[in-house]
Write an enzyme that holds these catalytic residues in place. Structure first.
Site, PDB file in Angstrom:
ATOM      1  N   LEU A 214       0.865  -1.181   0.000  1.00 45.09           N
ATOM      2  CA  LEU A 214       0.000   0.000   0.000  1.00 45.09           C
ATOM      3  C   LEU A 214       0.901   1.230   0.000  1.00 45.09           C
ATOM      4  CD1 LEU A 214      -2.736   1.391   0.171  1.00 45.09           C
ATOM      5  CD2 LEU A 214      -2.664   1.100   2.662  1.00 45.09           C
ATOM      6  N   ALA A 215       1.183   1.752  -1.175  1.00 45.01           N
ATOM      7  CA  ALA A 215       2.059   2.923  -1.297  1.00 45.01           C
ATOM      8  C   ALA A 215       1.303   4.165  -0.851  1.00 45.01           C
ATOM      9  CB  ALA A 215       2.529   3.073  -2.747  1.00 45.01           C
ATOM     10  N   HIS A 216       1.954   5.000  -0.037  1.00 42.50           N
ATOM     11  CA  HIS A 216       1.313   6.216   0.461  1.00 42.50           C
ATOM     12  C   HIS A 216       2.367   7.134   1.065  1.00 42.50           C
ATOM     13  CE1 HIS A 216       1.609   3.573   3.966  1.00 42.50           C
ATOM     14  NE2 HIS A 216       1.751   4.686   4.668  1.00 42.50           N
ATOM     15  N   ALA A 217       2.002   8.377   1.219  1.00 49.58           N
ATOM     16  CA  ALA A 217       2.800   9.363   1.952  1.00 49.58           C
ATOM     17  C   ALA A 217       1.805  10.241   2.707  1.00 49.58           C
ATOM     18  CB  ALA A 217       3.678  10.184   1.008  1.00 49.58           C
TER      19      ALA A 217
END
Length: 745
Positions: A651-654
């Site tokens: 789950l790619a996120h920033a």
């Protein structure tokens, strides 16, 4: 002459035997019982003298974790003390319990003098452990073991056992105890670990709340409290406490007084170690670009007040540590998504184990859990454990909920890589206890009151929920003792407090933070005495008034839906005793995952390209900026593959402020799996890219992803599909869709 010499020799031998006995472990063990008895006796006397109603043997024995027989022995000592100082005796009434009848003047005098009369003279094993540790870490003293034996009045064998215990304890923190020719006994290892040891030992052995209250008064302290105060310096603690309250209150941040005392304790250790030139050389678990706001102001005021010239690494360390006790909705931690996943999973887990429908009141419960878990994850990184003074009472009073939370500990420990303490389990249990109490309560209220509690906001809310559930008392506000002035500004008639205070404008009752049977009896008597304060509050909905208020808001907003108009509408609903179920109005995954944002069977050479390629779909639609992709990659480079949240799934996120324009999600499956470096869940075969605008609007999306993480069969089917239409059917479909897919594959 011969007879005299023999008598002299016998006297010398008797004296020597007596001294040997005094220095023996047996004697210290005997005196340990006396020491504990005196400290416990003091607390029991304070408890009995603080209430005006009867207390039962059963409740007191549970409260102090002693048998009723031991309690009777304690009461014998207490009555002896009372008689010697011209106070009335404790009376026992059949069927009612114990009571100490004192005038207000006698009560004040007794509570003031208790600390001066009951003292401790001998060191028990725990007290020796604390004394040894504080002496060893003090660079101004040279710790020589035989000298410490004389100081602590113990034999060499007893001190050897104490040192063995100390060595085993610090070894768990990768610290060693060594003896050097000129320096004596010292600790060798990472400075952050040494501070963590000091904080852990002082927190566990010292009554922090009592210690902080005693800073302003001259009382005789127990040995652990005295040792802790000597090491930390009373004046320093008092100054830090005042600065902390001033800075946070000036920024309109509500001070959690349980955490505040622990923050001040941590700061006291930090200041002393820094001034002793024991500094952290490098610290990289915190983003210095986010060091702004009240915590930064507070650290600056501390440095100015004590003339501290500290390196950037120390500012990073102490700021991150304090932030972990004051988590925001979207704080500086990169763990915010992990905290959300854990909060949602924990609610589902406890609901399943207890059968209580927590999802019906999930908004308030989720918010409390999310903030606490965010802080918990941050504290774990700094090896800091929050202390919960009520953990044993919580465990006993809410056994089923405590056990349910405890069964979830492995999921949390998987992320923290540390054992989840019973203190933290107790804190998490309180949130569920409060929600369970509200769920069962009646809706009509007959009294309006305020709660004062210094055990933390969540514990105060729990007391408020119990008062409303069992006694139809509507709690208007939960305050601390530092907010007494607010009571007069509130429309309340009664005051309930967990700490003795001087307040005479309204009827007041002192209670335990978690109600016992004796408290319930006190409350009933208190309400009966003040029955003239009872109010009749109707919760019937006035539909006409509600419609008028809504129409007024529509006219004022000009028909435009803005953040401000939405908040005002929400406030209007609450004022009409209506609850908005935000879970129902939050978008689901199928609401925001467009078919154009699904990529299947893509080839990527490494994890960076995987993140970039999945995010470019959102970039093309201006959901995110280029900076968001950079931030996602930098975050993994700095903190590791934490975005791999399940088997084969990333789950790619920033953070939202890194370049998110609106809520969005994309997904990509990989033709060949890619390793991110996560030993448990690699290789990654499917990656979602999440662009969140705040802490809450995407929560239903998170729930959908949790379901997917827990459904390995569905995940494998998604990885295998060849077109977006089938992908959607598998992702959102039913068993019929599964049958059709298998039939035509």
């Amino acid at each position: 002459m011969q007879l005299g010499k023999r008598l002299h020799d016998c006297g010398f031998k008797l004296q020597k035997c007596t001294l040997n006995f005094l220095n023996s472990a047996t004697y210290n063990q005997t005196m340990k019982g006396v020491t504990l008895m005196k400290e416990r006796t003091q607390k029991i006397l304070i408890r009995i003298s603080s209430v005006n109603s009867f207390l039962t043997y059963k409740d007191l024995s549970k409260e102090f974790f002693i048998s009723e027989r031991t309690l009777r022995n304690e009461l014998f000592l207490i009555n002896d003390y009372l008689a010697q100082n011209d106070y009335p005796q404790i009376i026992t009434a059949r069927g009612k319990g114990l009571k100490l009848n004192l005038s207000e003047k006698e009560r004040k005098r007794l509570l003031f003098n208790i600390g001066d009369e009951i003292t401790h003279a001998y060191y028990g094993p725990n007290e020796r452990f604390l004394a040894l540790l504080l002496d060893i870490v003090n660079p101004l003293t040279t710790t020589i073991l035989y000298e410490m034996g004389e100081k602590l009045q113990v034999s060499k064998s007893t001190l050897d056992e104490d040192m063995r215990r100390l060595r085993l304890f610090v070894k768990d923190h990768n610290i060693s105890v060594v003896s050097l020719p000129k320096q004596g006994v010292v600790l060798h290892g990472d400075e952050r670990s040494i501070r963590a040891i000091l904080y852990k030992v002082i927190t566990n052995m010292v009554d922090i709340d009592y210690l902080m209250r005693s800073v302003d008064t001259e009382v005789v302290l127990s040995i652990p409290n005295r040792l802790g105060l000597d090491y930390l310096d009373a004046k320093v603690l008092n100054t830090m406490r005042k600065l902390y309250d001033e800075v946070l209150e000036r920024c309109k941040i509500k001070v959690n007084h349980v955490y505040r005392n622990q923050v001040i304790l941590l700061l006291g250790i930090w200041k002393r170690r820094v001034q002793e030139d024991e500094k952290i050389i490098e610290y990289c678990d915190f983003d210095i670009g986010n060091m702004k706001g009240p915590i930064k102001d507070f650290i600056s005021s501390i440095c100015s007040e004590f003339d501290l010239d500290i390196p950037l690494s120390e500012r990073e360390y102490i700021t991150a540590a304090i932030e972990s006790f004051n988590p925001k909705d979207m704080n500086n931690s990169f763990d915010w998504v992990t905290a959300q996943l854990l909060a949602i999973q924990l609610i589902e887990h406890v609901e399943k184990m207890t059968g209580i429908p927590f999802s019906q009141r999930e908004e308030d419960l989720y918010e409390g859990l999310y903030k606490h878990i965010t802080g918990l994850l941050s504290r774990a990184k700094n090896d800091i454990q929050a202390s919960n003074p009520l953990k044993e009472t919580i465990k006993e009073s809410y056994t089923e909920l405590y056990q349910a939370v405890s069964c979830f500990r492995k999921q949390i420990e998987k992320h923290t890589k540390k054992t989840l303490s019973e203190d933290e389990i107790g804190f998490l249990t309180v949130y569920f206890s409060t929600s369970a109490s509200w769920w069962k309560q009646e809706k009509q209220s007959f009294y309006q009151a305020v709660v004062l509690c210094n055990h933390g906001l969540s514990t105060g809310k729990l007391l408020a929920a119990n008062l409303k559930e069992h006694f139809n008392i509507d709690i208007i506000a939960v305050l601390s003792s530092h907010e007494l002035s607010f009571i007069d500004k509130l429309d309340v008639d009664l005051v309930f407090t967990t700490i003795p205070i001087l307040y005479k404008r309204k009827p007041l009752l002192v209670l335990n933070p978690i109600l016992r049977e004796s408290d319930r009896k006190e409350i009933k008597a208190f309400l009966q005495k003040n029955k003239d304060k009872r109010r009749v509050v109707s919760n019937n909905l006035d539909a006409t008034k509600l419609m008028q208020d809504v129409l007024s808001l529509m006219i004022e907003s000009g028909g435009q839906i803005t953040k401000e108009s939405y908040q005002r509408l929400e406030e209007t609903f609450i004022s009409h005793h209506l609850k908005i179920n935000t879970r129902e109005i939050q978008p689901m995954l199928q609401d925001i995952l467009k078919e154009s944002n699904i990529l299947l069977n893509q080839e990527c050479k490494d994890w960076k390209e995987t993140i970039t390629k999945s995010a470019e779909l959102l970039l093309k639609e201006s959901v995110i900026e280029e900076s968001y992709i950079t931030a996602m990659i930098q975050s993994v480079e700095e903190y590791g593959p934490y975005i791999v949240v399940g088997k084969y799934l990333a789950l790619a996120h920033a953070r939202p402020e890194d370049g998110v324009n609106k809520l969005g999600v994309s997904v990509m499956t990989l033709k060949e799996p890619v390793n991110f470096g996560n030993l448990d869940n690699d290789p990654v075969r499917i990656i979602f890219c999440l662009a969140a605008v705040d802490a809450y609007s995407h929560l239903n999306v998170m729930r959908n992803l949790i379901d997917l993480i827990n459904d390995q069969e569905k995940l494998n089917r998604l990885i295998a599909v060849q077109d977006a239409d089938t992908f959607n059917k598998v992702l959102y479909g039913s068993e019929e869709d599964k049958f059709e897919e298998e039939r035509f594959s």
